[in-house]
Design a protein around this motif. Structure first.
Motif, short mmCIF file in Angstrom:
data_model
loop_
_atom_site.label_atom_id
_atom_site.label_comp_id
_atom_site.label_asym_id
_atom_site.label_seq_id
_atom_site.Cartn_x
_atom_site.Cartn_y
_atom_site.Cartn_z
N ALA A 1 -40.12 15.49 6.26
CA ALA A 1 -40.00 16.70 6.35
C ALA A 1 -40.93 17.23 5.87
O ALA A 1 -41.76 18.12 6.57
CB ALA A 1 -38.36 17.37 5.72
N LEU A 2 -41.55 17.00 4.53
CA LEU A 2 -42.97 17.33 3.87
C LEU A 2 -44.16 16.88 5.31
O LEU A 2 -45.03 17.84 5.00
CB LEU A 2 -42.84 16.37 2.63
CG LEU A 2 -44.53 16.44 1.53
CD1 LEU A 2 -43.62 15.58 0.70
CD2 LEU A 2 -45.19 15.60 2.69
N LEU A 3 -44.70 15.67 5.84
CA LEU A 3 -45.38 15.81 6.44
C LEU A 3 -45.37 16.44 7.64
O LEU A 3 -46.32 17.22 8.45
CB LEU A 3 -45.65 14.18 7.05
CG LEU A 3 -45.59 13.14 6.27
CD1 LEU A 3 -45.40 11.55 6.88
CD2 LEU A 3 -46.98 13.07 6.06
N GLU A 4 -44.29 17.18 8.03
CA GLU A 4 -43.72 18.07 9.13
C GLU A 4 -44.44 19.25 8.84
O GLU A 4 -45.15 20.58 9.19
CB GLU A 4 -42.53 18.70 9.40
CG GLU A 4 -41.94 16.87 10.65
CD GLU A 4 -42.45 17.50 11.99
OE1 GLU A 4 -42.03 17.92 12.05
OE2 GLU A 4 -43.52 16.31 11.99
N ALA A 5 -44.22 19.75 7.04
CA ALA A 5 -44.05 21.26 7.02
C ALA A 5 -46.04 21.25 6.80
O ALA A 5 -46.96 21.78 6.72
CB ALA A 5 -44.02 21.11 5.78
N LEU A 6 -46.37 20.09 6.32
CA LEU A 6 -48.22 19.81 6.13
C LEU A 6 -49.00 20.17 7.94
O LEU A 6 -49.84 20.47 7.98
CB LEU A 6 -48.85 18.80 5.69
CG LEU A 6 -48.45 18.41 4.74
CD1 LEU A 6 -48.36 16.71 3.72
CD2 LEU A 6 -49.15 19.28 3.63
N ARG B 1 -41.99 22.79 11.22
CA ARG B 1 -40.56 23.06 10.59
C ARG B 1 -40.00 21.97 9.93
O ARG B 1 -40.12 21.09 10.08
CB ARG B 1 -39.34 23.11 12.07
CG ARG B 1 -39.52 24.75 12.14
CD ARG B 1 -38.49 25.30 13.29
NE ARG B 1 -37.01 25.20 13.16
CZ ARG B 1 -36.19 26.24 12.50
NH1 ARG B 1 -37.30 27.56 12.95
NH2 ARG B 1 -34.92 25.87 12.46
N GLY B 2 -39.61 22.26 8.91
CA GLY B 2 -39.55 20.66 7.89
C GLY B 2 -37.98 20.32 8.72
O GLY B 2 -37.35 19.84 7.08
N GLU B 3 -38.16 18.98 9.51
CA GLU B 3 -37.04 18.66 9.78
C GLU B 3 -37.27 17.50 9.78
O GLU B 3 -38.70 17.13 10.00
CB GLU B 3 -36.19 18.70 11.24
CG GLU B 3 -36.15 20.50 11.13
CD GLU B 3 -35.39 21.22 12.49
OE1 GLU B 3 -36.09 20.50 13.29
OE2 GLU B 3 -35.16 21.99 12.62
N PRO B 4 -36.89 16.33 8.85
CA PRO B 4 -37.09 14.74 9.09
C PRO B 4 -37.39 14.28 10.42
O PRO B 4 -36.65 14.99 11.27
CB PRO B 4 -36.03 14.18 7.83
CG PRO B 4 -35.29 15.55 7.44
CD PRO B 4 -35.22 16.87 8.04
N ARG B 5 -38.18 13.14 10.03
CA ARG B 5 -38.13 12.62 11.37
C ARG B 5 -37.77 11.35 11.34
O ARG B 5 -37.04 10.77 10.67
CB ARG B 5 -39.90 12.20 11.42
CG ARG B 5 -40.99 13.21 11.74
CD ARG B 5 -41.95 12.74 10.92
NE ARG B 5 -43.41 13.87 11.26
CZ ARG B 5 -44.32 13.32 11.22
NH1 ARG B 5 -44.82 12.06 10.94
NH2 ARG B 5 -44.94 14.41 11.22
N ASN B 6 -37.21 10.30 12.67
CA ASN B 6 -36.47 9.28 12.74
C ASN B 6 -37.99 8.25 11.87
O ASN B 6 -38.42 8.34 12.52
CB ASN B 6 -36.50 8.96 14.33
CG ASN B 6 -35.11 10.21 14.52
OD1 ASN B 6 -33.99 9.80 14.07
ND2 ASN B 6 -35.20 10.11 16.05
N LYS B 7 -36.91 7.14 11.92
CA LYS B 7 -38.18 6.12 10.96
C LYS B 7 -37.49 4.99 11.25
O LYS B 7 -36.02 4.67 11.81
CB LYS B 7 -37.99 6.52 9.42
CG LYS B 7 -38.25 7.73 8.97
CD LYS B 7 -38.93 7.63 7.18
CE LYS B 7 -37.70 7.76 6.49
NZ LYS B 7 -38.06 8.53 5.42
N PRO B 8 -37.97 4.15 11.65
CA PRO B 8 -39.34 3.93 11.78
C PRO B 8 -39.88 4.75 13.54
O PRO B 8 -39.68 5.30 14.02
CB PRO B 8 -39.75 2.44 12.36
CG PRO B 8 -38.74 1.99 12.28
CD PRO B 8 -37.42 2.98 12.22
N SER C 1 -28.98 21.30 3.95
CA SER C 1 -29.11 20.91 4.81
C SER C 1 -29.90 21.26 6.29
O SER C 1 -29.83 23.03 6.43
CB SER C 1 -27.67 20.49 5.42
OG SER C 1 -27.94 19.84 6.66
N CYS C 2 -31.11 21.00 6.79
CA CYS C 2 -32.23 21.63 7.58
C CYS C 2 -31.25 22.25 8.88
O CYS C 2 -31.61 22.19 9.09
CB CYS C 2 -33.17 20.93 7.42
SG CYS C 2 -33.18 18.83 8.75
N GLY C 3 -29.85 21.06 8.97
CA GLY C 3 -29.38 20.81 10.59
C GLY C 3 -29.97 20.92 11.00
O GLY C 3 -29.60 20.73 12.96
#
Length: 550
Positions: free
Chosen positions: A302-307, A311-318, A468-470
């Motif tokens: 989510a931090l990377l998305e902001a940079l 929108r600061g939503e988490p990515r799927n990993k891997p 929660s980012c939703g």
């Protein structure tokens, strides 16, 4: 620098600092100036809670609503002081409840014009523009065992030494990683992932550019240890970022810091002038990025998305950031304390042996722990890893009024409550795991007898619901449902099957949520249900009815 977005977030932050809010005209003008569609600017501005879309009042008081501040009480006195100022001056004062401000040692915590306050007198002075916030530089006068440097002139020696050999020198880089591995250094942000593996992964991944990000978005209730490191030992943080950059082959290092840590940002910015001179010699660019977001921004993707101005939503990993990170390039992301510890190890001869020798009871290293709740002197303590909870409580002046301990939250909001018998458990990742919880974010909250443990569990579940980012349904819907069920229990309106519903919901969220927020949202509350039967018995269920069969 090849990979750089249009800087939408930075421009929005600057606009709000200048105007106090984001008008529609200002967003339209910004989109035109940056050459991006208006919907991109609107999408970003609508996501982050720091951005205002209406004119601000004369004053805004941000009042923490989370665990340690709720336990401390006193919020109503701050509200009364705000109302009194409004009545006396005619100036409108907006009081807004917000999530944890990272100042649990000064509960009840509030922010006014970026200044932290805790008493009605401080609030009145701040509203009258007569309040002087504490200088973070005052902390730097304390002695810290982690700091390898006797004087400011000695600082950055480890980075300079590797730079003198050559940033591309394989032997120097591999030696640094070997030292971190031998020291057993683990990530101090919560997960405890081995630091050497992260550094070696990024180093081994081939790319035309790499990045280092220091995650200073410390936002979990009860957690404020990194705040002290940023304020008191900024040189160790900057040097840790430089060392990481030199070892993995990065040319840009970014400090990602929460906007509520303005005093700490200033401390880091002041030291940046020194660190940048060293960085230029080493071919590394240093940058401070102020996050306008909430707790979810501490999640690394989510931090990377902001940079990247999203929108600061988490990515799927891997894939993981060490392979595909910022702008799709390998990115080393470490916590503030982790980077400071890396400097402490790599700046000393045989640093790994020194680090391991600092611990107690078979544990290695030093640990910064924040402690709050029902203790006499909440604060941050630098202790040997392996120090017991009981010894930490003694450093904090003991339990308030000498009351017995009812429960221990050893690792922040995402950890499980432990019974008072766990007071002799060492503060160590493995010891806490064996005890049934986690060291987590290094945040100990002590709960004395007389507290409603289930209400505290609800407070933490509400925090995760609020933050929660939703993006994913299990977290968005599940956290809301969990809060409703726990509220029913506390109100005595829950059916006898609600505890089992909560356990099933916890398992579903843990298995299906995209990121750690949803996976641990119910952990504290479930630990209360499982290990503190008296807390549940204090809220007996209503008599069974037909609706309980649904």
């Amino acid at each position: 620098m090849r990979y750089r977005p249009p800087s939408i977030l930075s421009q929005l932050t600057a606009l709000q600092a200048e105007l106090g809010w984001l008008s529609q005209d200002s967003l339209t003008e910004l989109a035109h100036r940056l050459g991006v569609p208006l919907h991109r600017v609107e999408g970003v501005a609508s996501f982050y809670p720091h951005f205002r879309r209406e004119p601000p009042p004369a004053h805004r008081v941000e009042l923490c609503r989370d665990l340690s501040c709720t336990m401390a009480g006193g919020a109503e006195a701050l509200r009364a002081a705000a109302r009194a100022h409004e009545a006396a001056t005619g100036e409108r004062v907006e009081v807004a409840e917000v999530s944890c401000l990272g100042r649990c040692d000064r509960a009840p915590a509030a922010l006014v014009h970026h200044d932290p306050v805790t008493t009605p007198a401080e609030l009145r002075a701040c509203l009258a523009h007569a309040h002087t916030a504490a200088d973070p530089a005052d902390m730097s006068r304390k002695p810290y065992r982690i700091d390898p440097y006797a004087s400011p002139g000695d600082r950055y020696a480890a980075a300079r030494a590797i730079g003198a050999i050559g940033a591309g020198d394989a032997a120097a880089a591999e030696h640094a990683i070997a030292e971190l591995r031998a020291a057993g250094l683990r990530g101090m942000g919560g997960a405890g992932f081995p630091t050497a593996i992260k550094w070696s992964t990024v180093r081994a991944t081939v790319a035309d550019e790499k990045f280092v990000v220091c995650n200073a978005d410390e936002s979990e209730p009860g957690t404020f240890k990194d705040r002290e490191l940023l304020a008191a030992l900024p040189h160790l943080v900057w040097e840790g970022m430089l060392l990481g950059a030199l070892v993995v082959g990065a040319t840009r290092a970014i400090l990602y810091i929460r906007h509520e840590y303005e005093l700490e940002r200033r401390a880091m910015a002041a030291e940046q002038t020194v660190a940048a001179a060293v960085a230029r010699e080493l071919g590394v660019e240093l940058e401070i990025f102020v996050s306008p977001g909430g707790y979810i921004m501490g999640e690394e993707t989510a931090l990377l998305e902001a940079l990247e101005d999203r929108r600061g939503e988490p990515r799927n990993k891997p894939p993981f950031p060490g392979v595909v990170g910022l702008f799709g390039r390998p990115t080393l992301i470490n916590n503030v304390e982790t980077l400071a510890a890396a400097t402490a190890i790599l700046a000393r001869p045989d640093g790994s042996a020194w680090w391991k020798a600092q611990g107690l009871r078979g544990c290695g290293g030093l640990k910064f722990i924040s402690i709050s709740g029902d203790v006499a002197r909440p604060g941050v303590f630098e202790v040997a890893t392996g120090t017991t909870v009981a010894e930490l409580v003694a450093l904090a002046g003991g339990v308030v009024d000498g009351r017995p301990i009812a429960a221990i939250l050893p690792g922040g909001a995402s950890s499980a409550f432990l019974p008072p018998a766990a007071v002799d458990t060492p503060l160590d990742f493995e010891a806490m795991r064996r005890a049934g919880s986690t060291l987590g974010s290094g945040a100990v909250v002590i709960v004395a007898e007389g507290r409603d443990l289930l209400a505290l569990g609800l407070s933490l579940t509400r925090f995760f619901r609020n933050e929660s980012c939703g993006k994913c349904v299990p977290c968005r819907v599940g956290s809301q449902k969990a809060v409703l069920l726990l509220e029913q229990v506390l109100a005595g309106d829950a059916g006898p099957n609600v505890p089992e519903l909560l356990r099933a919901l916890d398992q579903t969220m843990a298995q299906t949520s995209i990121c750690g927020l949803g996976q641990v949202a119910l952990t504290p509350a479930i630990s209360v249900l499982d290990h503190f039967p008296a807390a549940l018995a204090a809220h007996p269920p209503r008599r069974p009815s037909l609706r309980d069969r649904a």
